[in-house]
Design a protein around this motif. Structure first.
Motif, PDB file in Angstrom:
ATOM      1  N   ILE A  22       8.709 -13.848   0.592  1.00 57.59           N
ATOM      2  CA  ILE A  22       7.994 -13.490  -0.646  1.00 57.59           C
ATOM      3  C   ILE A  22       9.033 -13.387  -1.750  1.00 57.59           C
ATOM      4  CG2 ILE A  22       6.608 -11.749  -1.814  1.00 57.59           C
ATOM      5  CD1 ILE A  22       5.403 -10.972   0.819  1.00 57.59           C
ATOM      6  N   VAL A  27      10.671 -11.472   4.586  1.00 59.77           N
ATOM      7  CA  VAL A  27      10.075 -10.158   4.862  1.00 59.77           C
ATOM      8  C   VAL A  27       9.693 -10.012   6.332  1.00 59.77           C
ATOM      9  CG1 VAL A  27       9.225  -9.895   2.511  1.00 59.77           C
ATOM     10  CG2 VAL A  27       7.775 -11.035   4.224  1.00 59.77           C
ATOM     11  N   ILE A  39       2.275  -7.854   8.686  1.00 55.59           N
ATOM     12  CA  ILE A  39       3.435  -7.881   7.786  1.00 55.59           C
ATOM     13  C   ILE A  39       2.991  -7.694   6.338  1.00 55.59           C
ATOM     14  CG2 ILE A  39       5.286  -9.343   6.895  1.00 55.59           C
ATOM     15  CD1 ILE A  39       5.432 -10.636   9.665  1.00 55.59           C
ATOM     16  N   LEU A  40       1.960  -8.411   5.953  1.00 55.69           N
ATOM     17  CA  LEU A  40       1.480  -8.301   4.571  1.00 55.69           C
ATOM     18  C   LEU A  40       0.865  -6.933   4.306  1.00 55.69           C
ATOM     19  CD1 LEU A  40      -0.145 -11.844   4.159  1.00 55.69           C
ATOM     20  CD2 LEU A  40       2.119 -11.071   3.410  1.00 55.69           C
ATOM     21  N   ARG A  42       1.856  -4.096   5.547  1.00 56.80           N
ATOM     22  CA  ARG A  42       2.926  -3.116   5.299  1.00 56.80           C
ATOM     23  C   ARG A  42       3.481  -3.243   3.873  1.00 56.80           C
ATOM     24  NH1 ARG A  42       4.518  -4.638  10.649  1.00 56.80           N
ATOM     25  NH2 ARG A  42       6.103  -6.063   9.769  1.00 56.80           N
ATOM     26  N   LEU A  43       3.282  -4.420   3.279  1.00 54.71           N
ATOM     27  CA  LEU A  43       3.776  -4.645   1.914  1.00 54.71           C
ATOM     28  C   LEU A  43       2.718  -4.357   0.855  1.00 54.71           C
ATOM     29  CD1 LEU A  43       5.748  -7.956   2.552  1.00 54.71           C
ATOM     30  CD2 LEU A  43       6.671  -5.640   2.345  1.00 54.71           C
ATOM     31  N   TYR A  45      -0.529  -5.654   0.746  1.00 53.94           N
ATOM     32  CA  TYR A  45      -1.560  -6.655   0.567  1.00 53.94           C
ATOM     33  C   TYR A  45      -2.829  -6.210   1.279  1.00 53.94           C
ATOM     34  CZ  TYR A  45       1.879  -9.891  -1.326  1.00 53.94           C
ATOM     35  OH  TYR A  45       2.846 -10.492  -2.107  1.00 53.94           O
TER      36      TYR A  45
END
Length: 484
Positions: A22, A27, A39-40, A42-43, A45
């Motif tokens: 990203i 990431v 994964i997204l 945790r960011l 999203y």
């Protein structure tokens, strides 16, 4: 001017893992859409975002349905790798620790330390295999895993070679034979995957692996196949009669006997068996010059053994056991420079008909740098005339009265122990002069039936031998020393 999306999913690698970036920053990586959403998430999203929206996600080398990872195959391979390395780790530690902590020679201790250290390396390789079949956070994880597999191949191959020397079944065979097959399988997979890739300076790593294997092989061969001959065994044995004295209350002479032993060699030993025997001789004297060879033949035939005496003026010697006993405790050790003396007194009638008294002191021993004797088990004697002794029982009319000592012996190189059946030291003693010492894997039998080639080989392997001292004195000298 086009607007590039912030989320980029890279093409799958050889394992099916897709890297996620990203804004040009990595990431994470994902095996599946589920992992990508984690994964997204945790960011920050949204969990239900549209992964096929080109405005949000850019797919390279395949769309959102290109996930070639076969999780069950990868995890199965990983579990087999970890299991094989962990089993080999424990096995190498079991082999090496007794030698590393208790071997008497430096070479054997080095062998034990090498096996313990190899177990540590295998433990590290088991951890590295989790990373290698996982996210591969460490570039050297694949090289560590293949190094561990090579160690398993080398050690278990050596064990199998040692096993072929005797081809005896042991329970350890069920460990190192499957482990050897596992190592071939593991190395073939790791070579196909070129697991050393990513390792900094791979040529130096390969050279280090080769050097380590060669040094280990030389050390193991030296300690396993070389029988130390630089420290031979030497004993000083003495058996001497002292000055006799007469008993004023009884018509007997008291004759002192001194027995002495000292380990003058360079290696401590176990005293397996010992006996001293005092015999009186009665012979027929003649002034005529006969045939000494004929006297010897007659002596041999009468004694029932391949020995005898040939004297020109003495014929038909007969021997009677006057005194017999133990000298040292069976299973006890005698260290370098250690000495032991024992004094005994036996009785003779004043008008005894013997012309010569002789004494023989015999010991059988085993080198402590070759084997370790179970002293507690061996030190307990079994009496042959007791029916409750089981296999040690023998009818007194057949065997007489005997003491039987038997105990497990373990080779000081534990590689021998894991590739052979258990060995036992047996010592048989009786006051009549029966004096037997043997090392064998077969059960004890009074019949004496056994594999004599194996016994000779094991006696040599464990450095077992005998030593003897003899002395004689005329009865006339004893009577004169007592004033008779």
């Amino acid at each position: 001017m086009s607007i590039r999306p912030w989320i980029i999913v890279e093409p799958p690698d050889s394992r099916g893992l897709r890297r996620v970036t990203i804004g040009g920053e990595t990431v994470g990586s994902a095996w599946s859409p589920t992992e990508l959403r984690k994964i997204l998430g945790r960011l920050g999203y949204p969990e239900n975002m549209d992964l096929d929206d080109p405005a949000s996600v850019c797919w390279r080398g395949g769309d959102s349905r290109a996930w070639p990872d076969r999780a069950w195959r990868r995890r199965s391979t990983m579990l087999l790798m970890v299991a094989g390395l962990l089993v080999s780790m424990v096995f190498n530690a079991v082999i090496g620790w007794p030698d590393a902590s208790g071997a008497l020679t430096f070479a054997q201790r080095i062998t034990g330390v090498l096996f313990v250290l190899s177990g540590v390396v295998l433990g590290i390789a088991a951890i590295a295999s989790l990373d290698y079949w996982g996210r591969r956070h460490f570039k050297a994880s694949g090289a560590v895993v293949i190094f561990g597999a090579i160690i398993v191949l080398a050690t278990d191959g050596l064990l199998l070679l040692l096993w072929f020397e005797e081809r005896e079944y042991t329970r350890y065979l069920l460990v190192y034979l499957p482990a050897l097959c596992w190592s071939v399988w593991a190395i073939s997979i790791l070579v196909c995957k070129k697991s050393w890739k990513g390792m900094p300076q791979p040529k130096r790593f390969a050279a280090g692996v080769v050097a380590t294997v060669l040094l280990t092989a030389v050390s193991l061969a030296y300690s396993t196949m070389y029988q130390p001959a630089s420290a031979p065994m030497h004993f000083t044995l003495k058996a001497e009669f002292g000055k006799a004295w007469q008993d004023n209350r009884l018509p007997f002479l008291h004759v002192p006997l001194t027995l002495y032993m000292k380990n003058t060699g360079g290696i401590p030993v176990y005293i397996v068996n010992d006996i001293y025997t005092v015999r009186g001789r009665v012979a027929v004297y003649s002034l005529e010059e006969g045939d000494p060879a004929a006297e010897w033949r007659e002596s041999v035939g009468r004694q029932g053994a391949r020995e005898g005496e040939a004297e020109l003026y003495v014929g038909q010697p007969n021997y009677t056991t006057v005194s017999s006993g133990r000298f040292y405790e069976s299973g006890s050790s005698l260290d370098v420079g250690q000495e032991y003396a024992l004094k005994r007194v036996f009785q003779l009638p004043r008008n005894v008909g013997y012309d010569v008294l002789s004494v023989a002191l015999q010991i059988s021993y085993m080198r402590k740098d070759r084997g370790r004797l179970d002293v507690e088990e061996f030190g307990f004697p079994h009496v042959s005339w007791n029916e409750h002794e089981g296999r040690y029982y023998c009818e007194p009319a057949i065997c007489g009265e005997q003491l039987v000592y038997r105990g497990r012996v373990r080779h000081n190189n534990n590689l021998i122990n894991v590739t052979r059946k258990p060995r036992y030291v047996t010592a048989v003693w009786s006051p009549g002069g029966r004096f037997i010492s043997s090392i064998s894997s077969v059960p004890y039998r009074f019949s004496g039936v056994g594999d004599y080639r194996e016994e000779r080989r094991e006696l040599q392997r464990y450095g077992a031998a005998r030593s003897r001292a003899d002395s004689a004195i005329s009865v006339a000298e004893l009577l004169r020393s007592a004033g008779v």
